[in-house]
Design an enzyme around this catalytic site. Structure first.
Site, short mmCIF file in Angstrom:
data_model
loop_
_atom_site.label_atom_id
_atom_site.label_comp_id
_atom_site.label_asym_id
_atom_site.label_seq_id
_atom_site.Cartn_x
_atom_site.Cartn_y
_atom_site.Cartn_z
N CYS A 39 -2.68 -3.88 6.90
CA CYS A 39 -1.56 -3.47 6.06
C CYS A 39 -0.73 -2.37 6.71
CB CYS A 39 -2.05 -3.02 4.68
SG CYS A 39 -2.99 -4.31 3.82
N GLY B 7 5.72 -9.99 0.75
CA GLY B 7 5.92 -8.60 1.10
C GLY B 7 4.70 -8.06 1.84
#
Length: 221
Positions: free
Chosen positions: A183, A81
């Protein structure tokens, strides 16, 4: 079942991913067939590499293929993820391959456990770290304009078995983060224990402290 800690030291990302997948698949198979297995906590470092998770956006990588070559880095699209992150020398990467059901953990609780272990390691060095709402990982001054990430977390789980894990910036060359939106964030910084403390940190000591915190957290469940 017992939990074994393993240190792969400096290892190419592709090799680590292959080994992880092999052990992950073996644990899933053993669990489904009622066979014995071992939980593992793996420590390592990687040569310069960027990894893009399942939900990652290509435009968060700011360099093209040729530019990546000039900085000695590679890019992998992987099955965890999260978005894009960097791994490199001086960064402690931890890949727990665990049967979460054995520890009574769901995925959300597991991610919280990883964060808490890193927060405790940071505290042991006098660095105050915490969480940022709606963002995984471990942050410093997360509720201010100076928010900066010290640890990225991205996991894969199938049948409540985990792989991938966390990346704690210890003595990391933070310049490599300038080539990405870490991120997926464009308004948050990154940091390391070295950056915060003003001196390099003994990596073996950090491994020992993180391993101890993770095992203690798992065994308390």
């Amino acid at each position: 079942m017992k939990t074994i800690t393993t240190d792969w030291e400096l290892i190419p990302y592709s090799e680590a991913w292959s080994r992880q997948t092999e052990w992950f698949d073996a644990l899933v198979h053993a669990k489904q067939n009622g066979e014995s297995y071992e939980n593992r906590i793996i420590f390592c470092e990687h040569p310069h590499v960027y990894t893009l998770g399942r939900s990652g956006k290509e435009n968060n990588m700011l360099l093209g293929e040729e530019q990546l070559k000039t900085i000695g880095a590679t890019l992998y699209h992987i099955d965890r993820g999260g978005d894009i992150t960097y791994h490199g020398p001086g960064q402690l990467v931890c890949y727990p391959i665990l049967n979460l059901e054995e520890f009574g953990l769901g995925l959300k609780e597991y991610v919280h456990l990883l964060e808490e272990a890193v927060i405790r390691v940071c505290a042991s060095y006098g660095v105050v770290a915490g969480r940022l709402e709606k963002a995984t990982g471990v942050w410093l001054e997360g509720d201010t304009s100076r928010a900066r990430k010290i640890c990225a977390i991205g996991v894969r789980s199938s049948h409540y078995v985990t792989m991938h894990g966390l990346a704690l910036n210890v003595n990391t060359d933070l310049r490599y983060f300038s080539y990405i939106h870490p991120c997926g964030f464009i308004d948050k910084g990154v940091t390391s224990l070295q950056q915060e403390l003003g001196h390099s940190i003994d990596m073996a000591e950090v491994k020992e402290r993180l391993g101890r915190e993770l095992l203690a957290a798992l065994l308390s469940k």
